[in-house]
Write a protein that holds these residues in place. Structure first.
Motif, PDB file in Angstrom:
ATOM      1  N   TYR A  77       0.835  -1.202   0.000  1.00 49.79           N
ATOM      2  CA  TYR A  77       0.000   0.000   0.000  1.00 49.79           C
ATOM      3  C   TYR A  77       0.874   1.259   0.000  1.00 49.79           C
ATOM      4  CZ  TYR A  77      -3.537   3.382   1.497  1.00 49.79           C
ATOM      5  OH  TYR A  77      -4.371   4.478   1.586  1.00 49.79           O
ATOM      6  N   LEU A  78       1.922   1.278   0.818  1.00 47.99           N
ATOM      7  CA  LEU A  78       2.805   2.447   0.852  1.00 47.99           C
ATOM      8  C   LEU A  78       3.567   2.612  -0.455  1.00 47.99           C
ATOM      9  CD1 LEU A  78       4.257   2.462   4.486  1.00 47.99           C
ATOM     10  CD2 LEU A  78       2.592   4.024   3.487  1.00 47.99           C
ATOM     11  N   VAL A  79       3.943   1.512  -1.093  1.00 41.18           N
ATOM     12  CA  VAL A  79       4.577   1.608  -2.413  1.00 41.18           C
ATOM     13  C   VAL A  79       3.645   2.327  -3.386  1.00 41.18           C
ATOM     14  CG1 VAL A  79       5.329   0.273  -4.416  1.00 41.18           C
ATOM     15  CG2 VAL A  79       6.084  -0.391  -2.133  1.00 41.18           C
ATOM     16  N   ALA A  80       2.352   1.997  -3.317  1.00 43.18           N
ATOM     17  CA  ALA A  80       1.373   2.586  -4.240  1.00 43.18           C
ATOM     18  C   ALA A  80       1.039   4.030  -3.900  1.00 43.18           C
ATOM     19  CB  ALA A  80       0.103   1.742  -4.246  1.00 43.18           C
ATOM     20  N   THR A  81       0.963   4.352  -2.613  1.00 47.23           N
ATOM     21  CA  THR A  81       0.489   5.677  -2.203  1.00 47.23           C
ATOM     22  C   THR A  81       1.605   6.656  -1.889  1.00 47.23           C
ATOM     23  OG1 THR A  81       0.305   4.939   0.106  1.00 47.23           O
ATOM     24  CG2 THR A  81      -1.673   4.741  -1.297  1.00 47.23           C
ATOM     25  N   ARG A  82       2.772   6.136  -1.534  1.00 48.95           N
ATOM     26  CA  ARG A  82       3.923   6.981  -1.217  1.00 48.95           C
ATOM     27  C   ARG A  82       5.166   6.397  -1.895  1.00 48.95           C
ATOM     28  NH1 ARG A  82       2.810  10.746   2.559  1.00 48.95           N
ATOM     29  NH2 ARG A  82       0.946  10.495   3.861  1.00 48.95           N
ATOM     30  N   PRO A  83       5.222   6.470  -3.227  1.00 52.63           N
ATOM     31  CA  PRO A  83       6.351   5.873  -3.949  1.00 52.63           C
ATOM     32  C   PRO A  83       7.695   6.414  -3.458  1.00 52.63           C
ATOM     33  CG  PRO A  83       4.641   6.621  -5.476  1.00 52.63           C
ATOM     34  CD  PRO A  83       4.268   7.140  -4.123  1.00 52.63           C
ATOM     35  N   GLY A  84       8.668   5.534  -3.402  1.00 51.04           N
ATOM     36  CA  GLY A  84       9.990   5.931  -2.937  1.00 51.04           C
ATOM     37  C   GLY A  84      10.194   5.796  -1.445  1.00 51.04           C
ATOM     38  N   SER A  85       9.164   5.385  -0.719  1.00 49.55           N
ATOM     39  CA  SER A  85       9.316   5.179   0.731  1.00 49.55           C
ATOM     40  C   SER A  85      10.291   4.039   0.993  1.00 49.55           C
ATOM     41  CB  SER A  85       7.960   4.851   1.364  1.00 49.55           C
ATOM     42  OG  SER A  85       7.085   5.956   1.292  1.00 49.55           O
ATOM     43  N   ALA A  86      11.249   4.282   1.863  1.00 54.45           N
ATOM     44  CA  ALA A  86      12.187   3.229   2.268  1.00 54.45           C
ATOM     45  C   ALA A  86      11.524   2.417   3.373  1.00 54.45           C
ATOM     46  CB  ALA A  86      13.492   3.837   2.755  1.00 54.45           C
ATOM     47  N   GLN A  87      11.380   1.110   3.155  1.00 58.52           N
ATOM     48  CA  GLN A  87      10.655   0.278   4.099  1.00 58.52           C
ATOM     49  C   GLN A  87      11.465  -0.959   4.463  1.00 58.52           C
ATOM     50  OE1 GLN A  87       6.262  -0.063   3.384  1.00 58.52           O
ATOM     51  NE2 GLN A  87       6.798   0.587   1.328  1.00 58.52           N
ATOM     52  N   LEU A  88      11.410  -1.300   5.742  1.00 56.17           N
ATOM     53  CA  LEU A  88      11.976  -2.552   6.232  1.00 56.17           C
ATOM     54  C   LEU A  88      10.843  -3.368   6.837  1.00 56.17           C
ATOM     55  CD1 LEU A  88      14.279  -4.501   6.992  1.00 56.17           C
ATOM     56  CD2 LEU A  88      14.576  -3.168   9.103  1.00 56.17           C
ATOM     57  N   VAL A  89      10.690  -4.598   6.353  1.00 54.57           N
ATOM     58  CA  VAL A  89       9.674  -5.514   6.862  1.00 54.57           C
ATOM     59  C   VAL A  89      10.376  -6.609   7.654  1.00 54.57           C
ATOM     60  CG1 VAL A  89       7.752  -7.038   6.291  1.00 54.57           C
ATOM     61  CG2 VAL A  89       8.259  -5.063   4.817  1.00 54.57           C
ATOM     62  N   VAL A  90       9.965  -6.788   8.899  1.00 57.31           N
ATOM     63  CA  VAL A  90      10.530  -7.825   9.759  1.00 57.31           C
ATOM     64  C   VAL A  90       9.459  -8.891   9.967  1.00 57.31           C
ATOM     65  CG1 VAL A  90      11.503  -8.353  12.026  1.00 57.31           C
ATOM     66  CG2 VAL A  90      12.064  -6.187  10.893  1.00 57.31           C
ATOM     67  N   GLU A  91       9.722 -10.086   9.490  1.00 53.40           N
ATOM     68  CA  GLU A  91       8.797 -11.211   9.614  1.00 53.40           C
ATOM     69  C   GLU A  91       9.556 -12.390  10.208  1.00 53.40           C
ATOM     70  OE1 GLU A  91       6.232 -13.888   9.981  1.00 53.40           O
ATOM     71  OE2 GLU A  91       5.401 -12.058   9.094  1.00 53.40           O
ATOM     72  N   ARG A  92       9.035 -12.930  11.299  1.00 57.17           N
ATOM     73  CA  ARG A  92       9.725 -14.002  12.006  1.00 57.17           C
ATOM     74  C   ARG A  92       9.705 -15.328  11.244  1.00 57.17           C
ATOM     75  NH1 ARG A  92       8.656 -18.065  15.752  1.00 57.17           N
ATOM     76  NH2 ARG A  92      10.193 -18.273  17.421  1.00 57.17           N
ATOM     77  N   ASP A  93       8.657 -15.567  10.485  1.00 54.39           N
ATOM     78  CA  ASP A  93       8.454 -16.874   9.869  1.00 54.39           C
ATOM     79  C   ASP A  93       9.026 -16.896   8.455  1.00 54.39           C
ATOM     80  OD1 ASP A  93       7.420 -19.263   8.788  1.00 54.39           O
ATOM     81  OD2 ASP A  93       5.736 -19.200  10.187  1.00 54.39           O
TER      82      ASP A  93
END
Length: 271
Positions: A77-93
């Motif tokens: 969603y942030l890629v679509a609405t705020r292009p260029g946002s630097a994002q880190l996703v932390v997923e345990r699994d």
């Protein structure tokens, strides 16, 4: 999520052919529209997205830390609405990360995904590195104890910029005891806190999801605009803030690592 990899699956939404639901042991975990990442199926995700929309002027890139990834709905969603946002996703699994990478559209290079425990990831997060921290952390439909305490919230606060916002998805049932404790916990760390949820949930009439929003700076929360957005949602919601949140918390005490260690819960840290 903490599930058997063989019990994970992505299924097509029969009502929306571009929709994909991530299931763990048959239980819905995430939903993504592969053609339209702005389409948000779950009400609590729409509430978190509303906060992200109101965090800064439309389209401005934001640095975001996602604690819990699932099918990467909000990163997309942030890629679509705020292009260029630097994002880190932390997923345990790791099994979730592998399945999503294999079967769903690829994420752009400015979205990084790390397999790690949320609290461990916070320990190494840069101080003041993020505009948004979004937490949706569950194992077997339960929020792990070590991400529910004042100490964890303090780690989030350290990772946020002064005008940053923290959002956390809370699953609860009447009389919302856990949510009251979590609200008190965030209030022990952050200067401004509000609660957004289906009005029926706030009246204690159903089980479901609520979203707590917190800010290091008093007056930072866009409460009026957030209430307007919540009221227009297909599942109309309300916002508790200030005196209304005082009444909701009603003497609940913050959760701490020490209190957690004194119960049957495992000590803070990865299970």
């Amino acid at each position: 999520m903490d599930v058997d990899a063989h019990r994970l699956e992505l299924v097509v939404d029969p009502a929306r052919q571009t929709g994909r639901t991530l299931l763990a042991a048959g239980v819905e975990q995430s939903y993504v529209d592969v053609a339209d990442p702005r389409h948000l199926h779950f009400e609590y995700v729409r509430r978190m997205a509303a906060v992200a929309d109101l965090a800064a002027p439309p389209g401005r890139p934001l640095d975001a830390l996602h604690l819990g990834g699932g099918a990467m709905t909000l990163p997309r969603y942030l890629v679509a609405t705020r292009p260029g946002s630097a994002q880190l996703v932390v997923e345990r699994d790791a099994a979730v990360v592998d399945l999503v990478a294999r079967e769903l559209p690829a994420l752009p290079a400015d979205v990084r995904v790390r397999v790690a425990d949320a609290r461990d990831a916070l320990t190494g997060a840069p101080r003041g590195g993020y505009d948004l921290v979004l937490a949706d952390i569950y194992r077997a439909a339960r929020m792990p104890g070590h991400v529910t305490t004042v100490e964890f919230a303090a780690g989030v606060a350290r990772a946020l910029r002064p005008d940053g916002l923290y959002m956390v998805n809370v699953t609860d049932l009447p009389p919302l005891v856990f949510t009251r404790v979590q609200a008190a916990t965030l209030r022990a760390v952050f200067a401004d806190v509000c609660l957004v949820a289906d009005r029926r949930m706030l009246r204690g009439r159903r089980y479901g999801n609520l979203v707590l929003v917190a800010a290091p700076r008093a007056g930072r929360l866009p409460v009026v605009r957030l209430a307007a957005r919540a009221g227009r949602d297909p599942v109309p919601g309300g916002v508790l803030h200030a005196a209304a949140l005082d009444a909701f918390v009603a003497g609940a005490r913050p959760a701490t690592d020490a209190a957690l260690a004194a119960t049957d819960e495992p000590p803070p840290g990865p299970a």
